[in-house]
Design an enzyme around this catalytic site. Structure first.
Site, PDB file in Angstrom:
ATOM      1  CB  SER A 147      37.380  59.300 -55.581  1.00  9.84           C
ATOM      2  OG  SER A 147      36.520  59.547 -54.546  1.00  9.84           O
ATOM      3  CG  ASP A 148      33.275  59.154 -60.912  1.00  6.43           C
ATOM      4  OD1 ASP A 148      32.386  59.986 -60.215  1.00  6.43           O
ATOM      5  OD2 ASP A 148      33.107  58.977 -62.146  1.00  6.43           O
ATOM      6  CG  HIS A 149      28.753  59.725 -56.884  1.00  2.97           C
ATOM      7  ND1 HIS A 149      28.007  58.765 -56.070  1.00  2.97           N
ATOM      8  CD2 HIS A 149      28.159  60.878 -56.559  1.00  2.97           C
ATOM      9  CE1 HIS A 149      27.051  59.298 -55.541  1.00  2.97           C
ATOM     10  NE2 HIS A 149      27.017  60.494 -55.644  1.00  2.97           N
TER      11      HIS A 149
END
Ligand code: NOJ
Length: 757
Positions: free
Chosen positions: A275-277
């Site tokens: 996932s992104d941040h």
């Protein structure tokens, strides 16, 4: 914490006998893992205030962390890896990731600049060098390449991508992944795993405003936006980073269709998804999860293997498994991919593969001797685009007096562009230094700042807020008028004026979306004052997105689009200014005339009432206040020599199903200098079952021709080049007529036609 599924508690050992059989090895490791240890593998953690080293070491030893990012030296990574392989029960190595997008210590030009080279070898050199530098600093994975197509230059991350064209960006995606990872598995010690991002469609955020929603028709998705990610997957990217945006109402992070049907089933992706941040927690903000528990459930079920920088998997998954809402198979699927990625990075064979022994650690990680300056200079000069050159203003002579003016003329931080990883600003060669190096004492160089980047206090505050270590933008306290007066004085004493203007790098960055594409008003005022001196005016633009350059185009004698050229930027730009390198870059993205025209992209769909150049009139698709079409088209870029095209021909007027024909063109260097250009092949489907673009790039060739030399360039055309996604999303080539267009940009082309039978 829930411990109901806890497995064996005795200290486990990695079974070396199974090491050469990946599935058996991973199955053996997983068989011994507790649920907590499995969930621990799903966490990708950044060192920081909320995760200081003592806490990290403890959680790693407890088997609660699978990978790290933002820690970028062997000396920093070694104790963390020690904690994993010496102190944790399962001894599963960590992996270390970082945003090595256009270099780690040596900063190469930003991605958009690299795309302007249309030189896949140059782009591969950047990725290969990045991999060497990153791996020798203990990094196993890079969060790159970033292959988001965009049609909207307001989007700050335009600078991070490779432009607007699905074919060009797909070729770059493949070349980058291969260069980062190399040809072998496990990935060699001097390479890193790629994590293509941001899957998917992030560049299409509404209004170019970062993190905004994406709404898009399926045909546009499949034809225009998805191909680069697909190309990266086909090239074997080990990881995929999932986008922050929603797609047609469903966030990518909880999107079962995207993550499973498309990525895993249709494309056959075998690797790890990240996932992104903070994106899993953000499912609450999107309004698709009522609480963190639901967010964790949605993400793991969608197929998000690793959660970057949020705690929800750690907090919620144990109980979700206990309650049966998430199955142990769903956890296992994610763990298998993470362990598989670690296996492919070579970490089970040697957890210290890229960390090495302390005795070999560099004394100074940022030592200049560790930089790859020659490679960076080579790629940088290939990335520069010559937009204007009236009366052969360029190349300049290394003689007389030259005035260098502008807020970007001696701006080491800005040379690096955004996402400059471990780059050190003071190691950048600024334009001022580059000119000094080139001129020695052959010519006099007068330097004046002329203007700040902007006089808008809010913008300066924003830019300095972006980076908390050092101020990004330092304001000259003099009044704009005083700075201009000094610059004009310098200009008047000179034979030629070079004005380095554009955007501070933070203006073309994550979250830095703009409502205007103009140069800041104070910079334009400076240019107008310089113009009024009557001296030849050469603009050196530094910026991370297309700008609306109307005044500049009409008034500058020459314009070089240099983007952000990196560590060796000043030398590379000087090479071009003085003709030691003949510019060969071509725009990978259209330049609009104004924000009001956006989106402007060359491969737009056909319409019923197109505007025809030179035939103004009502009731055609146009903006009546200004000329239509881009200011500079996709594929455009000049050279210090001239090229002519002739004899565009096809080997046959018909193509049989499954067959091939050849298009050829004679390209001649008609000028007096050696030079390179990019021959571009576009195809238009004349009539199809659905509306198709006016043209699409399908091949290109960058060739070098000596003065007076000519060469026949041949392109093979097969059915694949004619395919598109129809209304049923089948990938088809439909019988009928096709126009082949060949040019040195997307607008001025020569055409031939053939029929697919
Ligand atoms: C957020 C960005 O969107 C992404 O591109 C980057 O890789 C991660 N942060 C990690 O730094």
């Amino acid at each position: 914490m829930f411990t109901g599924f806890a497995g064996p508690v005795a200290r486990a050992d990695i079974n070396p006998a199974l090491l050469n059989d990946k599935p058996a090895f991973i199955a053996d490791v997983m068989r011994q893992m507790t649920l907590e240890e499995k969930i621990g593998q799903l966490r990708l953690i950044s060192i920081g205030a909320d995760m200081p080293q003592p806490k990290l070491l403890k959680e790693i030893a407890e088997g609660r962390i699978g990978g790290m990012f933002n820690t970028v030296t062997r000396a920093d990574n070694r104790p963390l890896q020690d904690a994993a392989v010496r102190n944790s029960r399962m001894k599963i190595p960590l992996f270390f990731a970082y945003d090595v997008v256009h270099g780690l210590r040596t900063i190469f030009p930003i991605s958009l600049a690299q795309a302007s080279s249309w030189d896949l070898d140059a782009i591969a050199l950047s990725a290969r060098t990045s991999a060497m530098e990153a791996s020798s600093d203990g990094i196993d994975m890079t969060f790159a390449p970033m292959v988001d197509i965009t049609h909207d230059p307001r989007w700050g991350r335009t600078s991070e991508g490779f432009g607007e064209d699905p074919y060009l960006v797909s070729q770059i995606a493949k070349a980058s992944v291969r260069a980062f990872q190399g040809p072998t598995l496990p990935i060699a010690a001097d390479r890193v795993m790629a994590s293509v991002k941001h899957f998917a469609l992030y560049g299409a955020v509404e209004g170019g405003r970062d993190y905004n929603v994406v709404n898009m028709s399926p045909m546009r998705m499949y034809d225009d936006y998805l191909p680069p990610y697909r190309a990266a997957v086909d090239a074997g990217t080990g990881a995929v980073m999932v986008a922050l945006n929603s797609i047609n109402g469903v966030p990518a992070t909880s999107n079962v269709w995207l993550m499973q049907d498309l990525l895993r089933k249709d494309w056959g992706f075998k690797g790890v998804t990240v996932s992104d941040h903070g994106a899993i927690t953000e499912l609450l903000k999107h309004g698709v999860a009522k609480d963190e528990r639901e967010a964790a459930r949605l993400a793991i079920k969608a197929g998000i293997d690793m959660s970057m920088a949020d705690q929800v998997y750690d907090r919620e998954l144990p109980d979700l498994v206990k309650s049966g809402e998430v199955s142990i198979q769903e956890i296992d699927n994610a763990v298998r991919e993470i362990l598989g990625a670690k296996y492919d990075m070579g970490l089970f064979h040697n957890p210290y593969l890229r960390i090495g022994n302390a005795v070999d650690d560099p004394v100074e990680v940022n030592a200049d001797s560790r930089l790859h300056r020659d490679a960076a200079r080579d790629v940088a000069r290939k990335s520069i685009v010559l937009l204007e050159n009236r009366k052969q203003t360029l190349p300049l002579k290394k003689a007389g007096t030259i005035a260098l003016i502008g807020p970007l003329s001696d701006a080491p931080i800005d040379m690096m562009g955004s996402w400059s990883a471990g780059g050190v600003a003071k190691q950048s060669v600024t334009l001022y230094q580059g000119l000094r190096n080139a001129l020695g004492n052959k010519a006099r160089l007068i330097h004046a700042r002329g203007a700040n980047i902007t006089e808008d206090r809010h913008i300066v505050e924003y830019l300095n807020f972006l980076n908390w270590d050092t101020p990004e933008v330092t304001q000259d306290k003099r009044s704009p008028a005083a700075m201009i007066a000094e610059a004009v004085k310098a200009a008047k004493q000179s034979d030629v004026v070079i004005a380095a203007v554009g955007e501070a790098r933070g203006m073309s960055h994550e979250s830095s979306s703009r409502t205007s594409l103009d140069l800041p008003a104070n910079q334009l005022a400076l240019l107008k004052a310089l113009k009024a001196t009557g001296k030849p005016l050469v603009l050196v633009l530094m910026n991370g997105r297309p700008l609306a350059l109307n005044w500049e185009r009409d008034n500058a004698d020459a314009i070089l689009e240099t983007w952000y050229t990196g560590t060796e930027g000043g030398n590379a730009i000087s090479d071009v200014l003085f003709g030691d390198y003949n510019p060969s870059g071509k725009l990978p993205i259209s330049f609009p005339r104004s924000v009001g025209q956006i989106p402007v992209y060359y491969n737009h769909l056909r319409i019923g009432r197109p505007y025809t150049e030179g035939k103004p009139g009502n009731y055609t698709s146009q903006y009546f206040e200004e000329p239509n079409g881009p200011l500079y088209p996709f594929g455009y870029g000049l050279s210090y020599t001239d090229f002519s095209l002739s004899n565009v021909s096809l080997s046959s007027p018909t193509m049989a199903r499954g067959g091939k024909i050849e298009a050829s063109v004679t390209v001649k260097n008609t000028g007096a200098r050696d030079g390179a250009t990019v021959v571009q092949l576009y195809i238009q489907d004349v009539a199809a079952s659905v509306v198709r673009p006016v043209k699409e790039l399908k091949d290109f060739r960058k060739i070098m021709l000596k003065a007076g030399e000519e060469q026949v360039v041949r392109f093979a055309i097969d059915e694949d080049k004619l395919k598109f996604f129809n209304a049923q999303l089948q990938h088809v080539a439909e019988a009928g007529e096709f126009n082949i267009q060949i040019g040195l940009d997307s607008q001025k082309v020569m055409q031939q036609s053939f029929t697919l039978q």
